[in-house]
Scaffold this motif. Structure first.
Motif, PDB file in Angstrom:
ATOM      1  N   MET A  82      31.837  39.733  80.356  1.00  0.00           N
ATOM      2  CA  MET A  82      30.742  39.136  81.047  1.00  0.00           C
ATOM      3  C   MET A  82      29.701  38.847  80.249  1.00  0.00           C
ATOM      4  N   ALA A  83      29.282  39.991  79.698  1.00  0.00           N
ATOM      5  CA  ALA A  83      27.971  39.605  78.979  1.00  0.00           C
ATOM      6  C   ALA A  83      27.999  38.634  77.812  1.00  0.00           C
ATOM      7  N   LYS A  84      29.268  38.612  77.124  1.00  0.00           N
ATOM      8  CA  LYS A  84      29.577  37.274  76.011  1.00  0.00           C
ATOM      9  C   LYS A  84      29.549  36.156  76.718  1.00  0.00           C
ATOM     10  N   ALA A  89      26.706  30.846  78.584  1.00  0.00           N
ATOM     11  CA  ALA A  89      26.337  30.141  79.947  1.00  0.00           C
ATOM     12  C   ALA A  89      24.953  29.689  79.913  1.00  0.00           C
ATOM     13  N   LEU A  90      24.086  30.459  79.057  1.00  0.00           N
ATOM     14  CA  LEU A  90      22.701  30.118  79.109  1.00  0.00           C
ATOM     15  C   LEU A  90      22.272  28.943  78.480  1.00  0.00           C
ATOM     16  N   ARG A  91      23.454  28.329  77.540  1.00  0.00           N
ATOM     17  CA  ARG A  91      23.193  26.963  76.916  1.00  0.00           C
ATOM     18  C   ARG A  91      22.869  25.949  77.671  1.00  0.00           C
ATOM     19  N   SER A  92      23.454  26.274  79.045  1.00  0.00           N
ATOM     20  CA  SER A  92      23.446  25.113  80.001  1.00  0.00           C
ATOM     21  C   SER A  92      21.857  25.234  80.792  1.00  0.00           C
ATOM     22  N   ASN A  93      21.324  26.168  80.348  1.00  0.00           N
ATOM     23  CA  ASN A  93      20.108  26.283  81.027  1.00  0.00           C
ATOM     24  C   ASN A  93      19.820  26.799  82.592  1.00  0.00           C
ATOM     25  N   PRO A  94      20.657  27.441  82.852  1.00  0.00           N
ATOM     26  CA  PRO A  94      20.772  27.999  84.388  1.00  0.00           C
ATOM     27  C   PRO A  94      19.313  28.754  84.668  1.00  0.00           C
ATOM     28  N   LYS A  95      18.976  28.737  85.814  1.00  0.00           N
ATOM     29  CA  LYS A  95      17.651  29.336  86.335  1.00  0.00           C
ATOM     30  C   LYS A  95      17.986  30.903  86.268  1.00  0.00           C
ATOM     31  N   PHE A  96      19.244  31.287  86.723  1.00  0.00           N
ATOM     32  CA  PHE A  96      19.642  32.786  86.842  1.00  0.00           C
ATOM     33  C   PHE A  96      21.418  32.754  86.539  1.00  0.00           C
ATOM     34  N   ILE A  97      21.747  34.094  86.225  1.00  0.00           N
ATOM     35  CA  ILE A  97      23.016  34.149  86.076  1.00  0.00           C
ATOM     36  C   ILE A  97      23.499  35.300  87.402  1.00  0.00           C
ATOM     37  N   ASP A  98      24.643  34.700  87.969  1.00  0.00           N
ATOM     38  CA  ASP A  98      24.951  35.442  89.284  1.00  0.00           C
ATOM     39  C   ASP A  98      26.349  36.094  88.997  1.00  0.00           C
ATOM     40  N   PHE A 128      26.298  46.223  85.256  1.00  0.00           N
ATOM     41  CA  PHE A 128      25.222  45.242  85.292  1.00  0.00           C
ATOM     42  C   PHE A 128      24.084  45.440  83.862  1.00  0.00           C
ATOM     43  N   SER A 129      23.965  46.615  83.226  1.00  0.00           N
ATOM     44  CA  SER A 129      23.240  46.698  82.094  1.00  0.00           C
ATOM     45  C   SER A 129      23.667  45.804  80.816  1.00  0.00           C
ATOM     46  N   ASN A 130      25.190  45.929  80.994  1.00  0.00           N
ATOM     47  CA  ASN A 130      25.671  45.114  79.554  1.00  0.00           C
ATOM     48  C   ASN A 130      25.334  43.439  79.789  1.00  0.00           C
ATOM     49  N   VAL A 131      25.449  43.000  81.020  1.00  0.00           N
ATOM     50  CA  VAL A 131      25.051  41.401  81.455  1.00  0.00           C
ATOM     51  C   VAL A 131      23.650  41.293  81.441  1.00  0.00           C
TER      52      VAL A 131
END
Ligand SMILES: Cc1cc2nc3c(=O)[nH]c(=O)nc-3n(C[C@H](O)[C@H](O)[C@H](O)COP(=O)(O)O)c2cc1C
Length: 342
Positions: A82-84, A89-98, A128-131
């Protein structure tokens, strides 16, 4: 419509579009933001699909630059994968990861993802802490009330989430065992929200604007999420903030609907290249939007018989603009879309 802050995230209003697989794609999310949704969430996206660079999965990460308040929802069973995937997913510029912790579907649950994450909660802190460690935007979760009636444990999960720096908890008021049967347990949601430290987003069965309005006026939740209600009434967010929200009738006419549909058409053409995809995406929404209007069954038939986008839009224009001020009459006792991924 008052802007609402949940942790570090500023939403346009406290009514948020809930994630829906196959539906909450950029075109629909853009339309819902235009029509008053305070924020949106993507459909659930497989962390493994991302890590294997599956093209179809990668395409699901797409965010339109005009989307202001969208998060990406991921599902999976192990924190490292999930962390990887979250990093990608961050490359798409989301405001948060759910994180999807509510999906009841067997294929997801048997692998340990979705609502199965609510079963072994001792494994949640490292998960959770991994992600969390992998991302620089807020981490959020969407859960159910518990696995089944004997194991209602959203309160315990909230505490773990709080300790691990999760930003908020969205809760669908059913257990996994209930799937979509019965009613969302709002007594539980309200008590949960009252006792929680994190902001809580309540969700379930807010099918009509007046229901959303009544809940907003007297809730312990910081915000509410609407899923299916937006399919049969795309104006539900706007209507919930109008005084007429007490009425069951839509305040919007057939012309208003067609204006929204035309906009959806533009967004859909901008989101997808393949004509077939555009057609499939448009048709199902145009049919759902018609629910309760006179002649909707016949309209549905002609939509599915139409061969191309041009014909589809022509039929839709004739139907919706011909409705005038006809009221919507939806039988809310009938089951509508009683399966989904959360
Ligand atoms: C077709 C469909 C697809 C869904 N897909 C997702 C999903 O991808 N992720 C998720 O967390 N919930 C998903 N859900 C659950 C909704 O977000 C929401 O929790 C549920 O429908 C209850 O809210 P409602 O009564 O407003 O529809 C889905 C629901 C439906 C009907």
């Amino acid at each position: 419509m008052n802007p609402t802050s949940l942790g570090q995230i500023d939403f346009g209003s406290p009514l948020i579009l809930a994630p829906m697989a196959g539906i909450c794609t950029p075109n629909f999310r853009l339309l819902m933001e235009d029509l008053g949704a305070g924020g949106t969430v993507s459909e659930l996206i497989s962390c493994h699909g991302i890590n294997y660079e599956n093209q179809k999965t990668m395409d699901m990460l797409k965010i339109d630059e005009r989307e202001n308040r969208v998060g990406i929802q991921l599902f999976g069973e192990d924190g490292e994968s999930m962390a990887k995937a979250a990093k990608v997913a961050l490359r798409s510029n989301p405001k948060f990861i759910d994180i999807n912790m509510g999906c009841p579907v067997r294929k997801v649950v048997t692998k340990g993802g979705g609502s199965a994450l609510m079963k072994n909660i001792e494994e949640l802190a490292p998960f959770f802490s991994n992600v969390k460690a992998a991302i620089d935007v807020p981490l959020t979760i969407k859960i159910r009330t518990g696995w089944d009636a004997d194991d209602v444990n959203a309160d315990k999960i909230e505490k773990i989430a709080l300790n691990e720096g999760v930003e908020w908890v969205a809760i669908h008021g059913r257990t996994r065992a209930q799937q979509y049967t019965g009613l969302a347990n709002w007594d539980y949601i309200e008590e949960f929200a009252q006792n929680a430290t994190l902001p809580i987003i309540g969700n379930g069965d807010l099918h009509q604007a007046h229901q959303a309005r009544a809940r907003m006026d007297a809730t312990n939740c910081k915000a509410l999420m609407i899923a299916r209600g937006a399919l049969r009434n795309p104006f539900i967010f706007l209507e919930s903030f109008k005084d007429g929200a007490q009425s069951q009738n839509s305040l919007f006419t057939g012309d208003d609907y067609f204006e929204a549909i035309d906009r959806l058409y533009q967004y859909t053409c901008e989101t997808y290249e393949r004509e077939r995809t555009i057609l499939v995406q448009l048709r199902k929404l145009l049919v759902w939007f018609a629910a309760g209007f006179p002649g909707c069954a016949k309209f549905r038939g002609s939509m599915f018989a139409s061969q191309d986008i041009e014909e589809t839009m022509k039929i839709a224009q004739a139907y919706y603009t011909g409705l005038g001020n006809s009221p919507k009459k939806i039988n809310y006792d009938e089951v509508f879309m009683n399966s989904g991924h959360g």
